[in-house]
Design a protein around this motif. Structure first.
Motif, PDB file in Angstrom:
ATOM      1  N   SER A 219     -13.708  54.516  -1.088  1.00  0.00           N
ATOM      2  CA  SER A 219     -12.280  54.611  -0.806  1.00  0.00           C
ATOM      3  C   SER A 219     -11.662  53.236  -1.007  1.00  0.00           C
ATOM      4  CB  SER A 219     -12.020  55.127   0.609  1.00  0.00           C
ATOM      5  OG  SER A 219     -12.526  54.226   1.563  1.00  0.00           O
ATOM      6  N   ILE A 220     -10.367  53.252  -1.239  1.00  0.00           N
ATOM      7  CA  ILE A 220      -9.638  52.011  -1.465  1.00  0.00           C
ATOM      8  C   ILE A 220      -8.608  51.869  -0.353  1.00  0.00           C
ATOM      9  CG2 ILE A 220      -8.112  50.760  -3.042  1.00  0.00           C
ATOM     10  CD1 ILE A 220      -9.474  52.298  -5.320  1.00  0.00           C
ATOM     11  N   TRP A 221      -8.574  50.692   0.224  1.00  0.00           N
ATOM     12  CA  TRP A 221      -7.645  50.381   1.302  1.00  0.00           C
ATOM     13  C   TRP A 221      -6.975  49.054   0.976  1.00  0.00           C
ATOM     14  CZ3 TRP A 221      -7.173  46.097   4.328  1.00  0.00           C
ATOM     15  CH2 TRP A 221      -6.311  46.188   5.422  1.00  0.00           C
ATOM     16  N   ALA A 222      -5.729  48.895   1.374  1.00  0.00           N
ATOM     17  CA  ALA A 222      -5.025  47.620   1.200  1.00  0.00           C
ATOM     18  C   ALA A 222      -4.113  47.395   2.394  1.00  0.00           C
ATOM     19  CB  ALA A 222      -4.200  47.625  -0.080  1.00  0.00           C
ATOM     20  N   ASP A 223      -3.897  46.112   2.698  1.00  0.00           N
ATOM     21  CA  ASP A 223      -2.937  45.791   3.752  1.00  0.00           C
ATOM     22  C   ASP A 223      -1.520  45.933   3.192  1.00  0.00           C
ATOM     23  OD1 ASP A 223      -2.607  43.533   2.173  1.00  0.00           O
ATOM     24  OD2 ASP A 223      -3.257  42.119   3.708  1.00  0.00           O
ATOM     25  N   GLN A 224      -0.515  45.787   4.050  1.00  0.00           N
ATOM     26  CA  GLN A 224       0.879  46.002   3.641  1.00  0.00           C
ATOM     27  C   GLN A 224       1.334  45.043   2.554  1.00  0.00           C
ATOM     28  OE1 GLN A 224       3.133  45.791   7.285  1.00  0.00           O
ATOM     29  NE2 GLN A 224       2.896  47.980   7.660  1.00  0.00           N
ATOM     30  N   GLU A 225       0.813  43.823   2.557  1.00  0.00           N
ATOM     31  CA  GLU A 225       1.248  42.810   1.587  1.00  0.00           C
ATOM     32  C   GLU A 225       0.479  42.881   0.274  1.00  0.00           C
ATOM     33  OE1 GLU A 225       0.200  42.001   4.715  1.00  0.00           O
ATOM     34  OE2 GLU A 225       2.135  41.650   5.674  1.00  0.00           O
ATOM     35  N   LEU A 226      -0.506  43.790   0.182  1.00  0.00           N
ATOM     36  CA  LEU A 226      -1.424  43.868  -0.964  1.00  0.00           C
ATOM     37  C   LEU A 226      -2.137  42.529  -1.189  1.00  0.00           C
ATOM     38  CD1 LEU A 226       0.590  46.053  -3.505  1.00  0.00           C
ATOM     39  CD2 LEU A 226      -1.203  46.766  -1.912  1.00  0.00           C
ATOM     40  N   SER A 227      -2.420  41.883  -0.075  1.00  0.00           N
ATOM     41  CA  SER A 227      -3.155  40.624  -0.106  1.00  0.00           C
ATOM     42  C   SER A 227      -4.652  40.861   0.050  1.00  0.00           C
ATOM     43  CB  SER A 227      -2.654  39.723   1.018  1.00  0.00           C
ATOM     44  OG  SER A 227      -3.450  38.579   1.115  1.00  0.00           O
ATOM     45  N   ASP A 228      -5.015  41.888   0.781  1.00  0.00           N
ATOM     46  CA  ASP A 228      -6.406  42.237   1.070  1.00  0.00           C
ATOM     47  C   ASP A 228      -6.612  43.664   0.574  1.00  0.00           C
ATOM     48  OD1 ASP A 228      -8.920  42.664   2.159  1.00  0.00           O
ATOM     49  OD2 ASP A 228      -8.319  42.308   4.228  1.00  0.00           O
ATOM     50  N   ILE A 229      -7.291  43.798  -0.566  1.00  0.00           N
ATOM     51  CA  ILE A 229      -7.549  45.117  -1.153  1.00  0.00           C
ATOM     52  C   ILE A 229      -9.050  45.348  -1.117  1.00  0.00           C
ATOM     53  CG2 ILE A 229      -7.275  46.606  -3.164  1.00  0.00           C
ATOM     54  CD1 ILE A 229      -4.967  44.733  -4.039  1.00  0.00           C
ATOM     55  N   ARG A 230      -9.471  46.439  -0.486  1.00  0.00           N
ATOM     56  CA  ARG A 230     -10.885  46.696  -0.246  1.00  0.00           C
ATOM     57  C   ARG A 230     -11.360  47.989  -0.893  1.00  0.00           C
ATOM     58  NH1 ARG A 230     -11.974  44.793   5.893  1.00  0.00           N
ATOM     59  NH2 ARG A 230     -10.945  42.784   5.690  1.00  0.00           N
ATOM     60  N   VAL A 231     -12.580  47.942  -1.391  1.00  0.00           N
ATOM     61  CA  VAL A 231     -13.269  49.140  -1.851  1.00  0.00           C
ATOM     62  C   VAL A 231     -14.413  49.368  -0.868  1.00  0.00           C
ATOM     63  CG1 VAL A 231     -14.559  50.247  -3.709  1.00  0.00           C
ATOM     64  CG2 VAL A 231     -12.685  48.683  -4.264  1.00  0.00           C
ATOM     65  N   LEU A 232     -14.294  50.392  -0.063  1.00  0.00           N
ATOM     66  CA  LEU A 232     -15.305  50.737   0.936  1.00  0.00           C
ATOM     67  C   LEU A 232     -16.291  51.703   0.291  1.00  0.00           C
ATOM     68  CD1 LEU A 232     -12.649  51.400   3.675  1.00  0.00           C
ATOM     69  CD2 LEU A 232     -13.916  49.284   3.312  1.00  0.00           C
TER      70      LEU A 232
ATOM     71  N   ASN B  66       0.927  36.475   5.234  1.00  0.00           N
ATOM     72  CA  ASN B  66      -0.228  37.339   5.435  1.00  0.00           C
ATOM     73  C   ASN B  66      -1.167  36.691   6.440  1.00  0.00           C
ATOM     74  OD1 ASN B  66      -3.249  38.036   4.454  1.00  0.00           O
ATOM     75  ND2 ASN B  66      -1.869  39.787   4.291  1.00  0.00           N
ATOM     76  N   LYS B  67      -1.761  37.489   7.303  1.00  0.00           N
ATOM     77  CA  LYS B  67      -2.648  36.971   8.342  1.00  0.00           C
ATOM     78  C   LYS B  67      -4.041  36.639   7.818  1.00  0.00           C
ATOM     79  CE  LYS B  67      -0.328  39.450  12.028  1.00  0.00           C
ATOM     80  NZ  LYS B  67      -0.439  40.507  13.012  1.00  0.00           N
ATOM     81  N   GLY B  68      -4.411  37.153   6.649  1.00  0.00           N
ATOM     82  CA  GLY B  68      -5.734  36.883   6.086  1.00  0.00           C
ATOM     83  C   GLY B  68      -6.579  38.142   6.028  1.00  0.00           C
ATOM     84  N   SER B  69      -7.758  37.991   5.483  1.00  0.00           N
ATOM     85  CA  SER B  69      -8.669  39.115   5.321  1.00  0.00           C
ATOM     86  C   SER B  69      -8.964  39.778   6.660  1.00  0.00           C
ATOM     87  CB  SER B  69      -9.975  38.615   4.696  1.00  0.00           C
ATOM     88  OG  SER B  69     -10.882  39.673   4.557  1.00  0.00           O
ATOM     89  N   GLY B  70      -8.838  41.092   6.693  1.00  0.00           N
ATOM     90  CA  GLY B  70      -9.104  41.834   7.916  1.00  0.00           C
ATOM     91  C   GLY B  70      -8.032  41.692   8.979  1.00  0.00           C
ATOM     92  N   GLY B  71      -6.862  41.168   8.615  1.00  0.00           N
ATOM     93  CA  GLY B  71      -5.767  41.028   9.570  1.00  0.00           C
ATOM     94  C   GLY B  71      -5.869  39.774  10.423  1.00  0.00           C
ATOM     95  N   GLY B  72      -6.609  38.792   9.957  1.00  0.00           N
ATOM     96  CA  GLY B  72      -6.761  37.550  10.710  1.00  0.00           C
ATOM     97  C   GLY B  72      -8.130  37.451  11.350  1.00  0.00           C
TER      98      GLY B  72
END
Length: 181
Positions: free
Chosen positions: A96-109, A156-162
């Motif tokens: 699955s693909i997830w991203a934060d609101q800013e599209l700063s942290d985009i993850r492939v789980l 942006n708070k950083g990877s994983g929301g800070g």
């Protein structure tokens, strides 16, 4: 009373030390000298660096696969990785693909499903053995692979929301590869 509390704290300390000693006394005979060094570094400083774990070519292939996956699928989707090559049946591997609101942290789980090199990393017996020796008997599930791209964005708070802990109630183990774009 304060004496009762002191005795309780000392008892907890002794139990913790005993459990820690039992974790460390597991048979390490199956580990090679390099794995023993990694494990020793983990125990001493909670980190072990393995320079050159992947070749520059392998890193480039994984970056390309990650870029293709991220650009080819909408965020918040669950994707089946196609039929199993041996049986032809639908694959149990999904990502699955997830991203934060800013599209700063985009993850492939479940990233092991998108490329054979990521799958090889996911199944690396040497890393898994070190992880299993580092963790206690009841914490031996080293089975999750995530790939992500982190891009600087203002506010942006950083990877994983800070700053955060993935596992607050027990020891964790992560094996990371930095692909350096």
């Amino acid at each position: 009373s304060s004496m009762g509390l002191s005795n309780f704290i000392e008892t907890v300390r002794r139990l913790y030390r005993k459990r820690l000693a039992s974790r460390r006394s597991g048979s390490e005979a199956s580990l090679d000298s390099e794995q023993k060094r990694w494990l020793s570094e983990l125990r001493e400083s909670c980190i072990a660096m393995i320079p050159g774990f992947l070749s520059a070519q392998a890193c480039a292939e994984i970056r390309s696969a990650l870029d293709s996956t991220i650009s080819g699928s909408p965020v918040d989707t669950l994707v089946a990785a196609g039929p199993d090559p041996k049986s032809g049946w639908p694959s149990a591997h999904v990502y699955s693909i997830w991203a934060d609101q800013e599209l700063s942290d985009i993850r492939v789980l479940g990233a092991e499903a998108i490329h054979p090199l990521i799958s090889r990393f996911h199944e690396d017996s040497r890393l898994c053995a070190v992880g299993q020796h580092y963790l206690s008997e009841d914490d031996r599930h080293v089975v999750f692979t995530m790939a992500n791209r982190v891009v600087y964005r203002d506010y942006n708070k950083g990877s994983g929301g800070g700053w955060h802990r993935d596992i607050a109630y027990r020891r964790g183990f992560k094996a990371m590869v930095y692909l350096c774009y």
